[in-house]
Design an enzyme around this catalytic site. Sequence first.
Site, PDB file in Angstrom:
ATOM      1  CE  LYS A  72     -15.775  -1.268  -6.848  1.00 48.51           C
ATOM      2  NZ  LYS A  72     -14.515  -1.456  -7.385  1.00 48.51           N
ATOM      3  CD  GLU A 156     -14.694  -4.792  -8.316  1.00 45.18           C
ATOM      4  OE1 GLU A 156     -15.771  -4.768  -7.852  1.00 45.18           O
ATOM      5  OE2 GLU A 156     -13.577  -3.614  -8.233  1.00 45.18           O
ATOM      6  N   GLY A 230      -9.731   0.503  -8.559  1.00 43.84           N
ATOM      7  CA  GLY A 230      -9.137   0.410  -7.227  1.00 43.84           C
ATOM      8  C   GLY A 230      -7.682   0.477  -7.286  1.00 43.84           C
TER       9      GLY A 230
HETATM   10  P1  PGA Z   1     -12.740   2.741  -8.065  1.00 42.33           P
HETATM   11  O1  PGA Z   1     -14.000   1.643  -8.404  1.00 42.33           O
HETATM   12  O2  PGA Z   1     -13.300   4.008  -8.069  1.00 42.33           O
HETATM   13  O3  PGA Z   1     -12.762   2.238  -6.453  1.00 42.33           O
HETATM   14  O4  PGA Z   1     -11.444   2.407  -8.781  1.00 42.33           O
HETATM   15  C1  PGA Z   1     -14.665   2.020  -9.525  1.00 42.33           C
HETATM   16  C2  PGA Z   1     -15.695   0.994 -10.006  1.00 42.33           C
HETATM   17  O5  PGA Z   1     -15.356  -0.170  -9.746  1.00 42.33           O
HETATM   18  O6  PGA Z   1     -16.756   1.264 -10.396  1.00 42.33           O
END
Ligand code: PGA
Length: 314
Positions: A72, A156, A230
């Site tokens: 990210k 996202e 997240g």
């Molecule tokens: P996360 O994100 O493992 O931090 O929950 C997963 C993703 O968005 O691919």
Amino acid sequence: MAATSLTAPPSFSGLRRISPKLDAAVSSHQSFFHRVNSSTRLVSSSSSSHRSPRGVVAMAGSGKFFVGGNWKCNGTKDSIAKLVSDLNSATLEADVDVVVSPPFVYIDQVKSSLTDRIDISGQNSWVGKGGAFTGEISVEQLKDLGCKWVILGHSERRHVIGEKDEFIGKKAAYALSEGLGVIACIGEKLEEREAGKTFDVCFAQLKAFADAVPSWENIVVAYEPVWAIGTGKVASPQQAQEVHVAVRGWLKKNVSEEVASKTRIIYGGSVNGGNSAELAKEEDIDGFLVGGASLKGPEFATIVNSVTSKKVAA
Ligand code: PGA
């Protein structure tokens, strides 16, 4: 639906867990799944006699386990150098496709310092050929930097940036046409799950990909429930498995049996080194897309290596 007569893919090496309940869930596709089941149950009852009756760990799909790390919008040159060095010194199981997705501005740094064992993905790409599109990154540029994959349709981008299904489908078609693999993300929001719309949402998002792409050859589907991303609230193995079975069933019904069998369906949403082994035991979970925990090299390696819990009976 393109009817493809079932021939067991020659590359199939997976096993399938015995699970009458799940078989029932896909009863409309039962002939396909039963044939796969009976032709691929490789662990004999005698070799697993000390295990529970459901204890054959399995892969319903025929693809190789796939683990992606989605970094990210995180990192600095220094923190990324440390992460790369940790990944370079990690011991990774051979039988896993491993991909990391750094922020665009660090892809070159990562490509020039990371072991070739791990492929690189973009986190997004422009919908067509590059040009006068301020702030965008083209598929051609990702390829120029050595990327093999691109993540498209991440929640996202859908829900924070506002990308729509059809636009995401077009991006996938363009990336595939240029030879990039696509990690195609789908997943429902909490209110959609609570309203009983999980399958509707996931199927609509899948359909937008299916309507746009000429082939599923180079696509990995990532099921990522938005409420689990997240948040630390991981889906239970059963919750994830239920949707993965449904996705595979949708592909079988709407694309082909072969695509349903071959397409990797990976899970994302709060996967970490402590929960990946249990999730990996589910037969339709063919790997993971990992956010937060992919920023720590040793933990990411643990997640990659959770493939072993697929191979060893529960
Ligand atoms: P996360 O994100 O493992 O931090 O929950 C997963 C993703 O968005 O691919």
